[in-house]
Motif scaffolding. Structure first.
Motif, PDB file in Angstrom:
ATOM      1  N   SER A   1      27.829  25.474 -40.766  1.00  0.00           N
ATOM      2  CA  SER A   1      26.594  24.732 -40.525  1.00  0.00           C
ATOM      3  C   SER A   1      25.597  25.206 -41.573  1.00  0.00           C
ATOM      4  O   SER A   1      25.093  26.323 -41.503  1.00  0.00           O
ATOM      5  N   LEU A   2      25.321  24.361 -42.577  1.00  0.00           N
ATOM      6  CA  LEU A   2      24.559  24.771 -43.737  1.00  0.00           C
ATOM      7  C   LEU A   2      23.268  23.978 -43.865  1.00  0.00           C
ATOM      8  O   LEU A   2      23.201  22.806 -43.478  1.00  0.00           O
ATOM      9  N   ALA A   3      22.254  24.620 -44.448  1.00  0.00           N
ATOM     10  CA  ALA A   3      20.998  23.925 -44.738  1.00  0.00           C
ATOM     11  C   ALA A   3      21.062  23.198 -46.066  1.00  0.00           C
ATOM     12  O   ALA A   3      20.296  22.261 -46.303  1.00  0.00           O
ATOM     13  N   SER A   4      21.966  23.612 -46.925  1.00  0.00           N
ATOM     14  CA  SER A   4      22.142  22.952 -48.218  1.00  0.00           C
ATOM     15  C   SER A   4      23.574  23.139 -48.677  1.00  0.00           C
ATOM     16  O   SER A   4      24.293  24.012 -48.178  1.00  0.00           O
ATOM     17  N   ILE A   5      23.955  22.324 -49.633  1.00  0.00           N
ATOM     18  CA  ILE A   5      25.315  22.389 -50.153  1.00  0.00           C
ATOM     19  C   ILE A   5      25.266  22.133 -51.649  1.00  0.00           C
ATOM     20  O   ILE A   5      24.525  21.260 -52.118  1.00  0.00           O
ATOM     21  N   THR A   6      26.006  22.922 -52.402  1.00  0.00           N
ATOM     22  CA  THR A   6      26.090  22.765 -53.851  1.00  0.00           C
ATOM     23  C   THR A   6      27.450  22.197 -54.202  1.00  0.00           C
ATOM     24  O   THR A   6      28.478  22.692 -53.728  1.00  0.00           O
ATOM     25  N   LEU A   7      27.446  21.146 -55.023  1.00  0.00           N
ATOM     26  CA  LEU A   7      28.719  20.564 -55.424  1.00  0.00           C
ATOM     27  C   LEU A   7      29.453  21.527 -56.334  1.00  0.00           C
ATOM     28  O   LEU A   7      28.848  22.346 -57.034  1.00  0.00           O
ATOM     29  N   GLY A   8      30.784  21.445 -56.347  1.00  0.00           N
ATOM     30  CA  GLY A   8      31.602  22.351 -57.122  1.00  0.00           C
ATOM     31  C   GLY A   8      31.362  22.239 -58.610  1.00  0.00           C
ATOM     32  O   GLY A   8      30.802  21.258 -59.114  1.00  0.00           O
TER      33      GLY A   8
ATOM     34  N   MET B   1      24.624  19.708 -58.950  1.00  0.00           N
ATOM     35  CA  MET B   1      23.795  19.061 -57.932  1.00  0.00           C
ATOM     36  C   MET B   1      23.803  19.897 -56.663  1.00  0.00           C
ATOM     37  O   MET B   1      24.850  20.395 -56.236  1.00  0.00           O
ATOM     38  N   THR B   2      22.616  20.017 -56.075  1.00  0.00           N
ATOM     39  CA  THR B   2      22.454  20.658 -54.776  1.00  0.00           C
ATOM     40  C   THR B   2      21.814  19.663 -53.825  1.00  0.00           C
ATOM     41  O   THR B   2      20.862  18.965 -54.195  1.00  0.00           O
ATOM     42  N   VAL B   3      22.331  19.582 -52.615  1.00  0.00           N
ATOM     43  CA  VAL B   3      21.838  18.645 -51.606  1.00  0.00           C
ATOM     44  C   VAL B   3      21.274  19.472 -50.449  1.00  0.00           C
ATOM     45  O   VAL B   3      21.973  20.332 -49.899  1.00  0.00           O
ATOM     46  N   ALA B   4      20.015  19.202 -50.081  1.00  0.00           N
ATOM     47  CA  ALA B   4      19.347  19.972 -49.034  1.00  0.00           C
ATOM     48  C   ALA B   4      18.988  19.074 -47.861  1.00  0.00           C
ATOM     49  O   ALA B   4      18.582  17.924 -48.037  1.00  0.00           O
ATOM     50  N   ALA B   5      19.150  19.608 -46.647  1.00  0.00           N
ATOM     51  CA  ALA B   5      18.815  18.885 -45.414  1.00  0.00           C
ATOM     52  C   ALA B   5      17.544  19.484 -44.823  1.00  0.00           C
ATOM     53  O   ALA B   5      17.564  20.631 -44.365  1.00  0.00           O
ATOM     54  N   PRO B   6      16.416  18.736 -44.805  1.00  0.00           N
ATOM     55  CA  PRO B   6      15.187  19.292 -44.238  1.00  0.00           C
ATOM     56  C   PRO B   6      15.223  19.419 -42.728  1.00  0.00           C
ATOM     57  O   PRO B   6      14.434  20.150 -42.138  1.00  0.00           O
ATOM     58  N   SER B   7      16.122  18.684 -42.079  1.00  0.00           N
ATOM     59  CA  SER B   7      16.302  18.819 -40.629  1.00  0.00           C
ATOM     60  C   SER B   7      17.772  18.638 -40.329  1.00  0.00           C
ATOM     61  O   SER B   7      18.524  18.082 -41.122  1.00  0.00           O
ATOM     62  N   GLY B   8      18.201  19.115 -39.156  1.00  0.00           N
ATOM     63  CA  GLY B   8      19.630  19.095 -38.870  1.00  0.00           C
ATOM     64  C   GLY B   8      20.346  20.073 -39.787  1.00  0.00           C
ATOM     65  O   GLY B   8      19.755  20.977 -40.374  1.00  0.00           O
ATOM     66  N   ALA B   9      21.632  19.898 -39.925  1.00  0.00           N
ATOM     67  CA  ALA B   9      22.435  20.770 -40.781  1.00  0.00           C
ATOM     68  C   ALA B   9      23.565  19.953 -41.378  1.00  0.00           C
ATOM     69  O   ALA B   9      23.866  18.853 -40.920  1.00  0.00           O
ATOM     70  N   ILE B  10      24.178  20.507 -42.420  1.00  0.00           N
ATOM     71  CA  ILE B  10      25.347  19.896 -43.042  1.00  0.00           C
ATOM     72  C   ILE B  10      26.567  20.593 -42.456  1.00  0.00           C
ATOM     73  O   ILE B  10      26.712  21.813 -42.573  1.00  0.00           O
ATOM     74  N   LEU B  11      27.443  19.817 -41.818  1.00  0.00           N
ATOM     75  CA  LEU B  11      28.554  20.388 -41.055  1.00  0.00           C
ATOM     76  C   LEU B  11      29.895  20.062 -41.703  1.00  0.00           C
ATOM     77  O   LEU B  11      30.158  18.917 -42.067  1.00  0.00           O
ATOM     78  N   ALA B  12      30.744  21.100 -41.799  1.00  0.00           N
ATOM     79  CA  ALA B  12      32.131  20.902 -42.232  1.00  0.00           C
ATOM     80  C   ALA B  12      32.849  22.234 -42.148  1.00  0.00           C
ATOM     81  O   ALA B  12      32.252  23.299 -42.343  1.00  0.00           O
ATOM     82  N   GLY B  13      34.122  22.176 -41.838  1.00  0.00           N
ATOM     83  CA  GLY B  13      34.966  23.361 -41.885  1.00  0.00           C
ATOM     84  C   GLY B  13      34.449  24.538 -41.106  1.00  0.00           C
ATOM     85  O   GLY B  13      34.590  25.682 -41.533  1.00  0.00           O
ATOM     86  N   GLY B  14      33.839  24.292 -39.949  1.00  0.00           N
ATOM     87  CA  GLY B  14      33.308  25.373 -39.141  1.00  0.00           C
ATOM     88  C   GLY B  14      31.997  25.939 -39.647  1.00  0.00           C
ATOM     89  O   GLY B  14      31.501  26.928 -39.113  1.00  0.00           O
TER      90      GLY B  14
END
Length: 745
Positions: free
Chosen positions: A416-423, A401-414
């Protein structure tokens, strides 16, 4: 005052007693006439000249109320009661009386208007004993209009305490709202109103036909069940504030909405157990000033449960969705959900993509039913969400699964991402929460944190055994250890481009099963591999390949500035890359060459002349700018073959020998004509020093008894010895020699 009482032949005396008591109580000094009529006939008695006896008590004095029948209303469903009702209302407003409707159907042919501006401060009461206003013959406009006139939108009239008591039914067939409370231009403000039990049915199928409209209502208590066959709204709230609202709303026509919050400022209202069914849309919120409303346990049984195109801070608590619901809320701007209600907190879409909406607050999305190998989820825009909006994601059934943010960003651990892929793997989980500007990772499983670089692993601990000779590491290898075990003859690993990695990205390497392992940086933005003594320019690295052939180990970590740092390694590998100096000689090599060029990897190793194809082995030391201080190497003669060592000479370095008071040379040779001679050299940062030598080699180097015939006062150090063919010379004091004759056999 007028009293109307129906005769009952069985209780003539009781009736007489009641009437006499009533007459006495209201000061009627005359005796009552005889009740001589037959059953079903009626007599009249009037204190004002209009009272009748008709089997019940008809109150016309205004105390406790004035009944609409006092002015000729009949309530039989056929008589036109419009004029009588409006006249009664006008009298009531003039005198400050409540208006009473006895149970029945009151046919009206034009709007019943209640304008209580004349009672703005003390209010108006409408008391209904399940009466019905039947206005189905009214072609347009409302059947019942309640207003507080004399105001303007700029300076609205403020009216208080309108109260509808009991159950009041309204029937309509109008293309407009059947009941309108307040003026649509907000020229009157209704405060502290109480609608006890209002039931409205508008049979019109017109696109604009609706049930009830409430305009500019504040601090009020409303229970209304408003149904329309048209495409308006069952319940429409226009600038309703600080109120408690219950009941039901339905508008069955195309585009109809059960409940709508639209014009004006609708905020700080609490809706309890609203029943919204049959309409195409159950709940619609269309104006961005409609906010901070709470819907407690609403029932939504429409094709589209929520359509909120503009709203802020509206909350659904435990919403109950009916079987007709297909779309929970594709447009649900500003909606938060507390408790999933009847909707499962886990959903398993059967599509390769899913677009989340505000109505998905608190929902978890799984990739289990995705038709392909993975699913893509698109988050709502941050502007459409209330701060605190939360959603979860999970991988199942071997699907990513990949999660994408069309606005703002996904923040964690320093990051700032536009999308995040689960492990990688099943059961990975991620939970995001909106902070009003971005999405923050509030929970994530280990592999998901590692693959996205949100935190470095406590130590690489996930072992992998590639079978291919080459392996291209990626961001997802954060926390992995690569072993050479399953390769045919060794493993060559290429590191990821540094531009793809977070600070703290870590990977481990291990040699197993006698198979070598080497590491090189990426050809694109590869950076360098650094360790103490590497001088910051290395792009490759090899683990020690010990004679045992296994269990060498090394860990690299990305430092965020273009370098992979060696943060741990086994001793032999540390020596092989020159990090350890005088750690001792721990491995031996027997090259099948006659000329051997040593390198940094020979740190801690010894080379033997045993397998040289010629009677000798010539070794050239590494350039001094490639090795660390403390670099150490041993040299040995075997198999009757000699060995010589020479410097590279690029930096003018020498081999320093403790002989004749200390000498420096560009090359040395081990003692010849015998095996197992040995010498060890160590780099001191500028030159190579002899740190170990067998006696014969040391003697050959001049470290024991050198050949020569020194004059008696030539320079020397105490105990230094020399010899020639006749004498043995001994330095007995600084610069003072003595000699002794060497005897013959």
């Amino acid at each position: 005052m007028s009293l109307l009482v129906k005769k009952d032949n069985a209780d003539q005396r009781i009736v007489r007693l009641v009437l006499r008591l009533a007459a006495f109580a209201f000061g009627l000094g005359a005796a009552l006439p005889g009740l001589a009529q037959s059953p079903g006939n009626f007599s009249s008695l009037s204190a004002t000249g209009t009272a009748t006896l008709n089997g019940d008590v008809l109150m016309c004095s205004g105390r406790p109320w004035i009944d609409v029948r006092c002015n000729g209303a009949v309530g039989d469903g056929s008589h036109d009661d419009t004029t009588a009702i409006n006249a009664t209302i006008a009298a009531a407003i003039t005198n400050g009386w409540p208006v009473h409707f006895l149970g029945g159907t009151y046919k009206v042919t034009s709007a019943i208007a209640i304008d209580y501006a004349g009672r703005a401060s003390d209010g108006f009461r409408l008391i209904s004993e399940a009466a019905t206003l039947d206005g189905r013959q009214i072609a347009s406009g409302p059947v019942l209009r309640i207003q507080c006139g004399r105001g303007t939108p700029v300076s609205p009239t403020g009216c208080f305490y309108f109260k509808e008591e009991g159950s009041l039914f309204v029937k309509a067939n109008t293309p407009d709202y059947a009941v309108v409370f307040g003026n649509a231009d907000f020229s009157d403000a209704h405060n502290s109103a109480k609608i006890d039990h209002l039931i409205v049915n508008n049979a019109s199928t017109a696109p604009t036909a609706g049930g009830c409209q409430f305009n500019f209502v504040l601090d009020s208590d409303i229970y209304a069940v408003c149904v329309a066959a048209g495409g308006g709204a069952g319940l429409a709230f226009e600038q309703t504030q600080f109120s408690r609202i219950s009941g039901a709303g339905t508008a069955e026509g195309t585009g109809g909405r059960g409940v709508v919050l639209e014009n004006g400022y609708n905020f700080s209202n609490t809706f309890f157990g609203l029943d919204m069914e049959v309409s195409p849309i159950c709940l619609s919120i269309t104006f961005n000033h409609n906010g901070l409303n709470t819907f407690v346990s609403p029932f939504l049984n429409c094709v589209t449960a929520v359509d909120a195109t503009a709203s802020t801070g509206n909350i659904l608590i435990n919403p109950n969705y009916g079987g007709a619901t297909i779309n929970f809320g594709p447009s649900s701007t500003g909606i938060s959900v507390i408790g999933s209600g009847s909707r499962s907190p886990w959903i398993f879409p059967v599509a390769g993509s899913y677009t989340a909406a505000a109505i998905d607050d608190g929902i978890n999305i799984s990739s289990y039913n995705a038709p392909g190998p993975s699913m893509t989820v698109t988050l709502p825009t941050v502007a459409s969400l209330n701060p605190g909006w939360t959603i979860g994601f999970a991988t199942d059934n071997g699907k990513g699964m990949t999660v994408a943010a069309p606005s703002g960003a996904i923040l964690a651990g320093g990051k700032s991402l536009a999308s995040i892929t689960l492990g990688a793997g099943n059961y990975e989980y991620l939970q995001l929460q909106s902070d009003g500007n971005n999405f923050r990772v509030v929970s994530a499983t280990r592999n998901t944190r590692l693959i996205n670089g949100f935190d470095p692993p406590p130590w690489p601990s996930n072992w992998l055994y590639p079978s291919t000779p080459g392996y291209a590491a990626t961001l997802g290898d954060n926390g992995n250890i690569l072993s050479s075990y399953n390769t045919t003859s060794g493993l060559a690993v290429t590191l990821p481009a540094t531009t793809t990695l977070p600070t703290g990205w870590s990977i481990g390497f291990a040699t197993d099963n006698g198979k070598s392992l080497s590491i090189q940086v990426n050809a694109t933005s590869g950076g360098h591999i650094v360790w103490p003594g590497s001088r910051g320019a290395a792009t490759t690295l090899a683990l020690a390949n010990t004679s045992q052939g296994a269990y060498e180990f090394l860990v690299l970590q990305y430092d965020g500035s273009g370098n992979f740092r060696v943060v741990d390694m086994t001793p032999a590998t540390a020596q092989a890359i020159g990090t350890l100096g005088a750690g001792g000689i721990t491995r031996w090599s027997f090259p099948s060459v006659s000329a051997y060029v040593a390198a940094v990897a020979d740190n801690g190793g010894a080379v033997s002349s045993y397998n040289s194809p010629l009677p000798f082995l010539a070794v050239t030391l590494p350039p001094t700018n490639t090795i660390p201080m403390g670099w150490t190497m041993g040299f040995a003669t075997d198999n009757g073959k000699s060995l010589a060592v020479q410097v590279n000479g690029g930096a003018g370095e020498k081999i320093l020998v403790p002989a004749d008071g200390g000498t420096s040379t560009s090359s040395i040779s081990l003692a010849t004509n015998q095996n197992y001679e040995y010498v060890a050299l160590q780099f001191d940062g500028s030159n190579y020093r002899v740190v170990t030598a067998t006696p014969q080699t040391l003697n050959l180097l001049g470290g024991l008894i050198n050949a020569g015939s020194p004059p008696s006062s030539s320079p020397c150090t105490t105990n230094q010895m020399m010899h020639d063919s006749e004498y043995l010379y001994i330095c007995t004091a600084p610069n003072a020699w003595k000699r002794v004759l060497i005897g013959g056999y």
